[in-house]
Scaffold this active site. Sequence first.
Site, short mmCIF file in Angstrom:
data_model
loop_
_atom_site.label_atom_id
_atom_site.label_comp_id
_atom_site.label_asym_id
_atom_site.label_seq_id
_atom_site.Cartn_x
_atom_site.Cartn_y
_atom_site.Cartn_z
N LYS A 172 -6.68 -15.76 6.11
CA LYS A 172 -4.98 -15.79 6.77
C LYS A 172 -4.86 -14.53 7.27
O LYS A 172 -4.42 -13.45 6.40
CB LYS A 172 -4.14 -16.53 5.66
CG LYS A 172 -2.91 -16.90 6.38
CD LYS A 172 -1.66 -16.41 5.49
CE LYS A 172 -1.26 -15.25 5.54
NZ LYS A 172 -0.31 -14.93 6.64
N GLU A 246 -5.72 -4.27 -2.10
CA GLU A 246 -5.62 -3.08 -1.34
C GLU A 246 -4.18 -3.05 -0.77
O GLU A 246 -3.83 -3.64 -0.15
CB GLU A 246 -6.61 -3.07 -0.28
CG GLU A 246 -7.98 -3.36 -0.36
CD GLU A 246 -8.70 -2.25 -1.25
OE1 GLU A 246 -8.17 -1.12 -1.25
OE2 GLU A 246 -9.94 -2.50 -1.73
N CYS A 280 -2.61 2.89 6.11
CA CYS A 280 -2.28 2.83 4.51
C CYS A 280 -2.75 4.07 3.82
O CYS A 280 -2.03 4.71 2.80
CB CYS A 280 -3.12 1.70 3.64
SG CYS A 280 -4.79 1.69 4.10
N GLU A 377 6.72 4.47 0.72
CA GLU A 377 6.01 4.61 1.84
C GLU A 377 6.69 3.97 3.23
O GLU A 377 7.62 3.19 2.97
CB GLU A 377 5.19 3.31 1.51
CG GLU A 377 4.19 3.33 2.86
CD GLU A 377 3.07 2.14 2.56
OE1 GLU A 377 3.51 0.94 2.16
OE2 GLU A 377 1.89 2.26 2.99
P1 NAD Z 1 2.79 -7.63 3.72
O1 NAD Z 1 2.29 -7.73 2.36
O2 NAD Z 1 3.96 -7.89 4.20
O3 NAD Z 1 1.61 -8.44 4.29
C1 NAD Z 1 0.41 -8.76 4.14
C2 NAD Z 1 -0.32 -10.16 4.27
O4 NAD Z 1 0.28 -11.06 3.23
C3 NAD Z 1 0.23 -11.05 5.57
O5 NAD Z 1 -0.86 -11.85 5.95
C4 NAD Z 1 1.55 -11.81 5.22
O6 NAD Z 1 1.66 -13.04 5.93
C5 NAD Z 1 0.86 -12.32 3.76
N1 NAD Z 1 2.15 -12.51 2.75
C6 NAD Z 1 3.30 -12.00 2.60
N2 NAD Z 1 3.96 -12.36 1.59
C7 NAD Z 1 3.09 -13.09 0.95
C8 NAD Z 1 3.13 -13.86 -0.17
N3 NAD Z 1 4.22 -13.71 -1.03
N4 NAD Z 1 2.00 -14.50 -0.80
C9 NAD Z 1 0.81 -14.13 -0.23
N5 NAD Z 1 0.81 -13.66 1.18
C10 NAD Z 1 1.74 -13.15 1.77
O7 NAD Z 1 2.00 -6.35 4.42
P2 NAD Z 1 1.91 -5.70 5.84
O8 NAD Z 1 3.55 -5.59 6.24
O9 NAD Z 1 1.49 -6.92 6.60
O10 NAD Z 1 1.25 -4.51 6.12
C11 NAD Z 1 1.60 -3.21 5.63
C12 NAD Z 1 1.22 -2.94 4.33
O11 NAD Z 1 -0.05 -3.23 4.06
C13 NAD Z 1 1.59 -1.43 3.90
O12 NAD Z 1 2.21 -1.31 2.55
C14 NAD Z 1 0.24 -0.86 3.85
O13 NAD Z 1 0.03 0.28 2.94
C15 NAD Z 1 -0.66 -1.90 3.27
N6 NAD Z 1 -1.85 -1.48 3.86
C16 NAD Z 1 -3.04 -1.39 2.70
C17 NAD Z 1 -4.37 -1.05 3.02
C18 NAD Z 1 -5.42 -0.70 2.20
O14 NAD Z 1 -6.47 -0.67 2.49
N7 NAD Z 1 -4.92 -0.37 0.88
C19 NAD Z 1 -4.90 -1.30 4.54
C20 NAD Z 1 -3.88 -1.77 5.34
C21 NAD Z 1 -2.68 -1.83 4.83
#
Ligand code: NAD
Length: 478
Positions: A172, A246, A280, A377
């Site tokens: 997803k 992650e 990230c 962040e």
């Molecule tokens: P997000 O957590 O809002 O969303 C990530 C994914 O989760 C999306 O596909 C979203 O639709 C889904 N999602 C949202 N709420 C959910 C829930 N309650 N249950 C299941 N799925 C859900 O994150 P974002 O805004 O898309 O990405 C930015 C964040 O991701 C930043 O905090 C960044 O640091 C982190 N990130 C981490 C890494 C890593 O490797 N550690 C890499 C890239 C991004």
Amino acid sequence: MSDLFIGGAWSPAATGRSFPTLNPADGTVITTCAEAGPADVDRAVGAAREAADAWAAHPEHLRARLLWRVADLIEANAEELAELESRDSGQLLGVAREVSVPGTAEHFRYFAGWCTKIQGAVLPVAFPDTLHYTRREPVGVCALITPWNFPLMIAAWKLAPALACGNTVIIKPAEQTPLSTVRLVELMSEAGFPPGVVNLLTGGPGTGRALAAHPGVDKISFTGSTEVGRSLVSAAAGGLKRLTLELGGKAPSIIAADADLDAAVAGNLTGALFHSGQVCAAYARFYVDRERADEFTEKMAAGAAALRIGPGDDPASRLGPLVSEEHLRSVDAHVRGAVYEGADLVGGGRRVDRPGFFYEPAVFAGVTDDMAIAREEVFGPVIPVLAYDDPDELVARANALEYGLAASIWTRDLSTAHRLAARIRAGAIFINMIHVPDAATTWGGYKASGWGREMGPYAIDAYTEVKGVWTHLGPGSR
Ligand code: NAD
């Protein structure tokens, strides 16, 4: 309009609902995608479960060939994938061409190699007359949930090892940037994966929640915010699903008194502003020896101001847009908050007056550890500079936050570099270099930056269960 891919066939969402995905460079709608609801989640999990036993038994060398074929197809369609990634996520076309697409293909190749090398071990147990060996088996049905910043690469970080280990998957992608994942799944279908092995659900948080909560899912692998990661711990708790997280980061970058300052400025500009800071592992708080803090800040501000801001498909652009209006507002709120708390805004820090979601990188001097800009962040183009007086303070200051994804150290002194590298609690330390992922090594976070590791042999641990097999050989067998 793009559909869901379930059980080897494309179909609209059962509810008939869809959502738009925008071009961040001008805010226009590129296309719409099916929004998967609970009935679609149920169907996808059912298809993955039905395919699981046969895929687990699929000969390893044939699994490898399929993954290798995906890499070939990615390369054959590289320009289309790069353009799609750039248009949907705002990534510079050059970054999509040189980093995202080759990095994705390389990940499939690396894990294609692993398929035939996932081994158990014969262990010398203390029981007499007993043969004991271990097997690594697939975990089962894996829900793979990805964020919007590097959609294609992060999809590969999960799909390639999960499939190499013999799991079936439901991916997803983030609702902001689904298109490159949709195209990747088309290519995977073309490569010839059996129906149900790879399934795709597009949708937002509701789709992710329903998928993570589904009792037929054995493992969740999630990349995204720490806040959502925490909620997945609860979602996984009932069925004790396996979980890899992650999550967010706030990487410290330490610039020691003896650092090659020009190299540090060049490296930290990229470390902070690559993909407009939406990384990230982005360097996000800069601890600079007080003697050199002013010089560093001035050079960073001049360097940031010189970066041409523009659409990803303009070859002159050095900084693309932020992913969405909502995210731009969140970055701007952090910048206003820092000014309110008394940080000195040396340059940038405002929206660019043009359509789309463009933002001038903000450089702050006079930041202190208690300010939100040094602790939270931002995930955007913001550079807070903090001075230090005594290197002995650095470890405590770098480790003070709940995050522990990455850190960077700039020094000419090897002992300083490796002493700090050992004591900073983060999953990756970059000495005199920018942050880079590589399929062959580890990626993941300490503390609230995650659970488990992706990439390299660590991903094999994440996507397999280990079974011990005991055989009584009878007396006199030694
Ligand atoms: P997000 O957590 O809002 O969303 C990530 C994914 O989760 C999306 O596909 C979203 O639709 C889904 N999602 C949202 N709420 C959910 C829930 N309650 N249950 C299941 N799925 C859900 O994150 P974002 O805004 O898309 O990405 C930015 C964040 O991701 C930043 O905090 C960044 O640091 C982190 N990130 C981490 C890494 C890593 O490797 N550690 C890499 C890239 C991004």
